[in-house]
Design an enzyme around this catalytic site. Sequence first.
Site, PDB file in Angstrom:
ATOM      1  CB  SER A  22      -0.935   0.007   1.204  1.00 46.61           C
ATOM      2  OG  SER A  22      -1.814  -1.085   1.093  1.00 46.61           O
ATOM      3  CB  SER A  55      -3.752 -11.285  -4.710  1.00 47.31           C
ATOM      4  OG  SER A  55      -2.700 -10.363  -4.881  1.00 47.31           O
TER       5      SER A  55
END
Lengths: 627, 301
Positions: free
Chosen positions: A474, A541
Site C-alpha cells: 500500500s 492475493s
Amino acid sequence: MAHQSDLIAEDIAAYLKTQEQKQILRFITCGSVDDGKSTLIGRLLWDSKMVFEDQLAALEVDSKKVGTQGEEIDYALLLDGLQAEREQGITIDVAYRYFSTDKRKFIVADTPGHEQYTRNMVTGASTAEVAIILIDARKGVLTQSRRHSYLTSLVGIRKIVLAINKMDLVDYAEDRYQEIIAEYKEFAAELGFEEICCIPISALKGDNIIKASERTPWYQGPTLMHHLEHVEITDNALSKPFRMRVQWVNRPNLDFRGFSGTIASGIVKPGDTVVVPSSGQTSKVARIVTMDGDLEEAVAGQAITITLEDEIDISRGDMLCCPEKRPSFADQFEAHVVWMHEDALLPGRSYLIKAGSATAPAQVSALKHKVNVNTLQREPGKTLELNEVGICNISLTKPISFDPYQENRSTGNFILIDRFTNATVGAGMIDFALRRATNIHWQSIDINKQSRAEMNDQQPKVLWFTGLSGAGKSTIANLVEKKLHSLGKRTYLLDGDNVRHGLNRDLGFTDADRVENIRRIAETARLFVDAGMIVLTSFISPFKSERRLARELLEEGEFVEIFVNTPLEICEVRDPKGLYKKARAGELPNFTGIDSDYEPPENPEIEVEAGTRSADDIAEEIVAKII
Amino acid sequence: MKIEMTHLRQLEAESIHIIREVAAEFENPVMLYSIGKDSAVMLHLAKKAFYPSKIPFPLMHVDTTWKFREMIEFREKMRKEYDFDLLVYTNQEGASQGINPFDHGSALYTDIMKTEGLKQGLDKYKFDAAFGGARRDEEKSRAKERIFSFRSENHRWDPKSQRPELWNLYNAKVKPGESIRSFPLSNWTELDIWQYIYLEEIPIVPLYYAKVRPVVERDGMLILIDDDRIKLAPGEEAQMKSVRFRTLGCYPLTAAVESDAATLPEIIQEMLLTRTSERQGRLIDHDSAGSMEKKKQEGYF
Ligand SMILES: Nc1nc2c(ncn2[C@@H]2O[C@H](COP(=O)(O)OP(=O)(O)O)[C@@H](O)[C@H]2O)c(=O)[nH]1
Ligand SMILES: [Mg+2]
C-alpha cells in the site's frame, strides 16, 4: 423380419421410396460386466440381419476358439472387436454399432461395465435418446444400476428401457420380474425420467427381443425391438428458440458473406430477426443457402449457410439467436463436470473449453462439491479424479453464448482440453450462468476502450501489487499513484479500505470468500481499464490461480503484476497492524505466511525487493518501467 | 408442428458439420480420395459443406499404380467436372523397385505402396488433418474409432488412448507433426451409402455396375484381368462373366462378385438380399485375426 424381403425382391423402387422416410434412433446399453450387453446387441444385429455369412463363418470359428457358450454361437464376439479385449474377454472402450429395420436406423453405443465405466458411459450416452438399462434377473437392482441410471439422467436422457435379462436363469418367473421393477421404479423416481418401459428378456435365448416369448405368457408389453421402433423420439429441439453457432464464415467472393453452421435448436426462415449476443447486433435473415437451392425454412439438425441483410461483425464461435429468447451470454457458469482423465482436475488450472464452435481458456474457479455416483450423496473435495462427477464454477477468459443443459442439450454442453497434452480431460453440462449478466445483454457500444484511452492520452492498465501483509504494497502503491498523478495520468487505487467496506462488505475470510473478493476486485479493475484508467490494486492475493484469473480478464499487456518481495521475517518485525502477533497467538486462523500459503509469482512483470530499499526509490523505479 | 429429418438427411447434416469443423480448426487439411463409392459420397458432402465456396482444401489420391484403369479414368473425369485441387502421390521408391502384389505378396505390397505411400504423402505436404471415408460398420476394430482420430508423429493409432468424444464436440488440438484423421462417414452403413448415392444421383466408377468382363478365378476369388501385368498361371484361364465390385482398390487384390445388377436399385436390391459383407472382397483382411487392427496401428487407414 426386419426388412420386407418381398417388396425388395418385387419392387425395389417402391421399397427405396419407403426407406426415404426412415429416422435415426440412437441408444445406449448400460449394465455391469456380464449383464449381457454384448450378447444383447449381438442378438439385435443378428436378428435384424446385419450379420453376413462371412462374418458368421468367422463367428463360428471364434465361438469355438474363445467363446463362452461351448458349441453355441457367442453373439458377444460380434462386438468385442479389439484383440486386447477379446483376449481378456472384456470390452475396453466405447464402440458404435449399426443396424436397421424398415422403420428406423439404429446407432447403438456399447460401453464396457468396469472401472472406466463412468467416462465411457457418459461418452456413449451424450448423443443417445434412449438408454437400455440391463439388469441380471438373478442379481436384481445393484449399486451399479443406480449409477447407470444417475449418469443416464445426468446427460439428459429421458426415456429408459429397463431390460430384465437372463430370465431363462430364473425360470421366467413373473414375481421375480415384478419385484425388480418395483424396486427400480422406487429409486428412479427422483431421476426425472419421462418413461420407463420394462421388458423381461433373455438376450441369449432371444425371448422378447424380436418375437413375443411363449415363456413369458404373463407379459403383455412390447418386445424390445417393437419398442425401439416405436418409442417417440421427442424432437423438442424444434420447439426451442432458434440457435445456431457459426462454424465457418463462407466468403467465396466479395459479394457473398454467409455464416455456416448446424442449427442447434428451433426453426429459421428468411426475414427472421436474429441477434448475435457477443455484440448485441441484430439483423434479418436474407437467405438460407444450400447446394440444393435456397430454403424457405430450416430446422434443428440441418447444416446450412445463412446470409444476413446487414454487414455485422460475426466470426466462428458466435451464435445466431432468436432475439426474444436469448441465450445466456456470460464468462462464468455453474456446471456438472465429469472427469475423464488420470490427471485430476485442479481448480485454478487453466484448461481450454470447447463449447460448440467457441473455444476459450477457462478454469474451474470453485469445486463446490462432488457427487458420489453410487449413492448420489454430495461429498466435499479439492480435486476431481477420473470418473468422478463434480459441481463446479467455471470462469472463462471471454464470455460465450449458451443455455442451461437441462433446457437445451445442444447448446449447454462443453469439453475441457488440457493445454499441455491436448487430451480431452473433462465433459460438462452447464447448470446456469453465474452472477453477472444472465439477463444483461450486451449493448453494442460505439465509444469503446480505445476511444476512452485516447481521450485520456494514456495506455490503460492494472498495476497489480501482490505480497505478504506488511510487505509495503500500500505504501508503494500510494507513492506510485501520486507520481503518476503529477505526470497527468488518470489513476484509481483499489485497496482494502475502499473495497472491503463497500463492494465486498458481505465477504469474510474463508477460502471461498477470498476467491470471490479477488474476483470482484479483478472485475472492478477491468471496468476501470475499460474506462481508460490506470488502476492500482493492493491486496495480498496469495494464490496464483486468482492472479491468473485477473490477468486473463484483461488483454495482453494490460496486466502488470508487481511482486513486492519482502522476507517474512521483516514483515513480521514491521507488523504495522499487529496481525502477525495475533496470528502467531492463534487468534487469526488462515493468516498468509503463518498458516496459509503465499504462492510467489513465477514471472511477474516487475519484482521489487522491498525489505531494505526506500519506498520512494522503488516507486520511482516502477513509474519509470511502466510509462 | 413436426418436421422430422429423415435418416439420410440427418447423416448428411452430421457429416457436413464434421467436414466444416475440420476446415475451420486445422491449418492444412487434406481429403484422401480413394475414388470409391465412399470417397464419392465424401466429396459430394464436402461440396455441400462449403457451397457456394470451393472446397477449401486439396484432395489427395495415393496411387499404388495398381488401381483399376477405370478408377483412374473416373478420377480424371471428376477432376475436370468438379472444381477441386487434386494431388496424386505414389511411393516412388517402391515403384522403382517394382514392388507389386503378385511377386511380393499382398501384405508387403500393401505396406509399402499403400501404408508407406500414404505416410510419405502426408509428410510431404505437412498435412495436420486428413479426411478418410472409412465407416464404423466396415470392420470390428473400426467400431471404436473416433470421428477425430489422433495420430502420433509417426502416424500411429493407439486404440488404448483415444480421446473421448462427446456430443458433436471434436478436440482438434495437435502439436506440430501430430495429426488427426477425420472420418465424416463414421455413422453411415454400406446401405446408407448406396441409398444416398441413389437419392443424390452421385456419379460412381462404372465398375460398381455389373457388366460382362474378363476375369480369372484365383484362390476362389474372381480377379479382373485389367491389364497385361496379370499373368495367368498354368491351368488358369480367362473367362467372360457378368461381374461387379462391391469395393474398389488395387485390381489384383479386389475380388469381383458375379452379378447382373446393372442399376443402382438393382445393386441395393442385391445387397439387401445377399448375406456377405463387402470386406470379403478385400484380400488383405483375411491375413490374420485382428489384421485390420494391426494395420491401423501402423498407419493404414
Ligand atoms: N443364460 C443367459 N446368459 C446370458 C444372457 N445374456 C448374456 N448371457 C451370458 O452372460 C455372459 C456375459 O455376457 P456379455 O454379453 O459378454 O456381457 P457384457 O459384459 O454386459 O457385454 C456371457 O457368458 C453370456 O453368454 C441371458 O439372457 N441368459
Ligand atoms: Mg461386453
